[in-house]
Design an enzyme around this catalytic site. Structure first.
Site, PDB file in Angstrom:
ATOM      1  N   GLU A 126       0.838  -1.178   0.000  1.00  0.00           N
ATOM      2  CA  GLU A 126       0.000   0.000   0.000  1.00  0.00           C
ATOM      3  C   GLU A 126       0.880   1.238   0.000  1.00  0.00           C
ATOM      4  O   GLU A 126       1.929   1.274   0.629  1.00  0.00           O
ATOM      5  CB  GLU A 126      -0.923  -0.011   1.214  1.00  0.00           C
ATOM      6  CG  GLU A 126      -2.024  -1.035   1.024  1.00  0.00           C
ATOM      7  CD  GLU A 126      -3.034  -1.047   2.155  1.00  0.00           C
ATOM      8  OE1 GLU A 126      -3.905  -0.165   2.155  1.00  0.00           O
ATOM      9  OE2 GLU A 126      -2.931  -1.909   3.007  1.00  0.00           O
ATOM     10  N   CYS A 153       3.813   8.363   0.571  1.00  0.00           N
ATOM     11  CA  CYS A 153       4.502   7.471   1.493  1.00  0.00           C
ATOM     12  C   CYS A 153       4.661   6.126   0.788  1.00  0.00           C
ATOM     13  O   CYS A 153       3.666   5.485   0.435  1.00  0.00           O
ATOM     14  CB  CYS A 153       3.622   7.352   2.736  1.00  0.00           C
ATOM     15  SG  CYS A 153       4.411   6.521   4.081  1.00  0.00           S
ATOM     16  N   CYS A 183       5.041  -1.296  16.484  1.00  0.00           N
ATOM     17  CA  CYS A 183       4.669  -1.211  15.078  1.00  0.00           C
ATOM     18  C   CYS A 183       3.574  -2.249  14.801  1.00  0.00           C
ATOM     19  O   CYS A 183       3.703  -3.408  15.197  1.00  0.00           O
ATOM     20  CB  CYS A 183       5.897  -1.474  14.209  1.00  0.00           C
ATOM     21  SG  CYS A 183       5.591  -1.380  12.444  1.00  0.00           S
ATOM     22  N   CYS A 223       9.870  -4.096  15.789  1.00  0.00           N
ATOM     23  CA  CYS A 223       9.616  -2.995  16.722  1.00  0.00           C
ATOM     24  C   CYS A 223       8.299  -3.265  17.440  1.00  0.00           C
ATOM     25  O   CYS A 223       7.287  -3.579  16.805  1.00  0.00           O
ATOM     26  CB  CYS A 223       9.577  -1.678  15.977  1.00  0.00           C
ATOM     27  SG  CYS A 223      11.121  -1.353  15.103  1.00  0.00           S
ATOM     28  N   CYS A 243       8.603  -6.788   7.103  1.00  0.00           N
ATOM     29  CA  CYS A 243       9.824  -6.230   7.694  1.00  0.00           C
ATOM     30  C   CYS A 243      10.453  -7.281   8.596  1.00  0.00           C
ATOM     31  O   CYS A 243       9.750  -8.055   9.234  1.00  0.00           O
ATOM     32  CB  CYS A 243       9.466  -4.985   8.516  1.00  0.00           C
ATOM     33  SG  CYS A 243      10.908  -4.092   9.125  1.00  0.00           S
ATOM     34  N   CYS A 271      -0.987   5.377  10.441  1.00  0.00           N
ATOM     35  CA  CYS A 271      -0.030   4.403  10.972  1.00  0.00           C
ATOM     36  C   CYS A 271      -0.677   3.167  11.548  1.00  0.00           C
ATOM     37  O   CYS A 271      -1.572   3.263  12.372  1.00  0.00           O
ATOM     38  CB  CYS A 271       0.712   5.020  12.150  1.00  0.00           C
ATOM     39  SG  CYS A 271       2.184   5.812  11.707  1.00  0.00           S
TER      40      CYS A 271
HETATM   41  N1  SAH Z   1      11.168   0.985   8.871  1.00  0.00           N
HETATM   42  C1  SAH Z   1      11.395   2.368   8.817  1.00  0.00           C
HETATM   43  C2  SAH Z   1      10.386   3.120   7.966  1.00  0.00           C
HETATM   44  C3  SAH Z   1       8.934   2.739   8.094  1.00  0.00           C
HETATM   45  S1  SAH Z   1       8.151   3.044   9.625  1.00  0.00           S
HETATM   46  C4  SAH Z   1      11.481   2.961  10.205  1.00  0.00           C
HETATM   47  O1  SAH Z   1      11.205   2.253  11.169  1.00  0.00           O
HETATM   48  O2  SAH Z   1      11.858   4.123  10.312  1.00  0.00           O
HETATM   49  C5  SAH Z   1       7.675   4.758   9.548  1.00  0.00           C
HETATM   50  C6  SAH Z   1       7.445   5.392  10.936  1.00  0.00           C
HETATM   51  O3  SAH Z   1       6.189   4.953  11.524  1.00  0.00           O
HETATM   52  C7  SAH Z   1       8.527   5.021  11.924  1.00  0.00           C
HETATM   53  O4  SAH Z   1       8.997   6.145  12.618  1.00  0.00           O
HETATM   54  C8  SAH Z   1       7.784   4.071  12.844  1.00  0.00           C
HETATM   55  O5  SAH Z   1       8.429   4.021  14.068  1.00  0.00           O
HETATM   56  C9  SAH Z   1       6.396   4.654  12.883  1.00  0.00           C
HETATM   57  N2  SAH Z   1       5.344   3.734  13.374  1.00  0.00           N
HETATM   58  C10 SAH Z   1       5.251   2.409  13.180  1.00  0.00           C
HETATM   59  N3  SAH Z   1       4.141   1.912  13.801  1.00  0.00           N
HETATM   60  C11 SAH Z   1       3.524   2.937  14.392  1.00  0.00           C
HETATM   61  C12 SAH Z   1       2.326   3.070  15.178  1.00  0.00           C
HETATM   62  N4  SAH Z   1       1.568   2.027  15.446  1.00  0.00           N
HETATM   63  N5  SAH Z   1       1.992   4.297  15.618  1.00  0.00           N
HETATM   64  C13 SAH Z   1       2.772   5.368  15.309  1.00  0.00           C
HETATM   65  N6  SAH Z   1       3.898   5.306  14.590  1.00  0.00           N
HETATM   66  C14 SAH Z   1       4.295   4.109  14.124  1.00  0.00           C
HETATM   67 FE1  SF4 Z   2      10.066  -2.390  10.518  1.00  0.00          FE
HETATM   68 FE2  SF4 Z   2       7.966  -1.255  11.693  1.00  0.00          FE
HETATM   69 FE3  SF4 Z   2      10.327  -1.266  12.940  1.00  0.00          FE
HETATM   70 FE4  SF4 Z   2      10.009   0.303  10.751  1.00  0.00          FE
HETATM   71  S1  SF4 Z   2       8.931   0.514  12.716  1.00  0.00           S
HETATM   72  S2  SF4 Z   2      11.753  -1.071  11.226  1.00  0.00           S
HETATM   73  S3  SF4 Z   2       8.618  -1.014   9.541  1.00  0.00           S
HETATM   74  S4  SF4 Z   2       9.058  -3.083  12.422  1.00  0.00           S
END
Ligand code: SAH
Ligand code: SF4
Length: 412
Positions: A115, A129, A143, A140, A136, A365
């Protein structure tokens, strides 16, 4: 009568493997010249000129049909069609939010769906975006992960195609000089871009080329969770703006939120950021900080953040956590976020709080969930197992599309 099979007789039928068409979308300029020559379609002495013509039709005009390339002779176009393709991936679903956010579900290949989200009024005019991987490897904890593991890296063509699809939809061909709707690109979709740097860097070369899509490198932001050894290469190869998903100011907490921190702890990360090529007040690093209730949102942590960033040209984006089913975290209260932001502001940091966009179409997000997640488990993973295994380094992570919240002032 018994039948015997005479294995000494070789089959007279020779099966000829048909080479797949090369999609021009994913070729850099140099790659296009090489491919035109190597395919035998264009004589070496004409390859550069032919590549320039094709480049403009594809990347400036957005054409998907060789027959529209009027300055190329008919027989030459026929030869091109035999070896190359201009096909776009299929848009499985397109939704438009009341706030103008557009979400595309794009099928790159069977079972490979990503997406992309176009968000108006972000950056100069509007930001797209984009995703760099399907799934991935990094786990995290905040996430939205749900079900998706790393399926595979996206190819250069698949990354550039996300921009083409959005521009098709916005009717933004040929590349306008002014008044663009799509002015910025953020690699904040699915996946860790620095684990797919070759393809991401080639895609940035293509997207930023002045005779094509022409989005300047300083309007392209790559967000990473902190793959320190790749930072220098990212800066040198792409000159893109850097965004770091920091989220914590000490290793103990960051180890939990961003497990990659165990490999590259905060001190190493900060040293890598300080050495990022091209860093200056005009090209500041964006630090992303997700606001998690009772986890990382105290005034003391805001002050620790200021100390940590000392001397780094930086902006800070506070991201209200977007909860997902089964997540262990809650979003900080609005008052807490504002108090946190006020401390940063007082220290001289512009620290916009991102507001959720496209909520009614689940484009914020952690709200996105592609079909490939649902069917991934058996079919796709089996198909892609070898590739995924070679990419996986921290074990199977859960996926989910973590598109960030964005505000108008977060990008220049
Ligand atoms: N993997 C890369 C880029 C994609 S994530 C990274 O981690 O930077 C893009 C942003 O969305 C990152 O800053 C991530 O920490 C944030 N993000 C992921 N899940 C989220 C959530 N549930 N609520 C708010 N931000 C989130
Ligand atoms: Fe991967 Fe989500 Fe962590 Fe970004 S925030 S590195 S997409 S697990």
């Amino acid at each position: 009568m018994a039948h015997t099979l005479d294995l000494s007789v070789k089959s007279s039928v020779v099966t000829q493997a048909v080479a797949p068409l090369v999609n021009i979308t994913g070729l850099t300029r140099a790659g296009l010249i090489e491919a035109l020559t190597e395919s035998g379609v264009v004589e070496p002495r004409k390859a550069k000129m032919r590549a320039t013509q094709i480049w403009r039709w594809v990347h400036h005009y957005g054409f998907t049909d060789f027959d529209l390339m009027t300055d190329i002779a008919k027989d030459q176009r026929a030869l091109l069609k035999e070896k190359f393709s201009l096909a776009r991936p299929e848009i499985v679903e397109r939704q438009i939010s009341q706030d103008g956010t557009r979400k595309y579900l794009i099928r790159m290949a069977p079972g490979i769906e990503v997406e992309s989200v176009y968000i108006p009024s972000v950056g100069r005019a509007g930001a797209l975006c984009v995703s760099s991987q399907v799934g991935c490897t990094l786990n995290c904890s905040f996430c939205h992960t749900g079900t998706q593991k790393l399926v595979r890296n996206l190819t250069t063509a698949e990354i550039v195609a996300q921009v083409q699809v959005a521009r098709d939809d916005l009717g933004e061909w040929p590349s306008p000089k002014e008044d663009r709707q799509l002015s910025n690109i953020v690699f904040m979709g699915m996946g860790e871009p620095l684990y797919n740097l070759d393809q991401v860097a080639d895609a940035i070369d293509i997207i930023s080329d002045g005779e094509g899509i022409a989005i300047s490198r300083r309007r392209i932001t790559v967000s990473t969770s902190g793959v320190v050894p790749e930072l220098e290469a990212l800066g040198n190869r792409t000159q893109a703006m850097l965004a770091i998903s920091l989220h914590a100011t000490n290793d103990e907490l960051r180890d939990v939120l961003v497990p990659l921190n165990k490999k590259y702890p905060i001190e190493q990360l900060m040293a890598g950021i300080r050495a990022y090529p091209g860093l200056s007040n005009a090209r500041r690093v964006t630090f992303e900080y997700v606001m998690l209730k009772g986890v990382n949102d105290t005034p003391a942590e805001a002050r620790a953040l200021i100390r940590l960033l000392k001397g780094i040209p930086a902006k800070i984006n506070l991201i209200p956590f977007n909860p997902w089913p089964g997540s262990d975290y809650l979003c900080s209260d609005w008052r807490t976020i504002e108090a946190f932001a006020a401390i940063l502001n007082k220290a001289g940091y512009a620290s916009p709080i991102r507001t959720p966009r496209g909520r009614d179409i689940l484009a914020a997000c952690g709200q996105l969930k592609s079909e490939s997640e649902k069917k991934r488990a058996s079919v796709v993973r089996r198909e892609q197992r070898d590739e995924a295994a070679s990419n996986r380094d921290t074990g199977a992570a859960e996926g989910g599309l973590p598109f960030a919240y964005l505000t108008g002032d977060m990008l220049d």
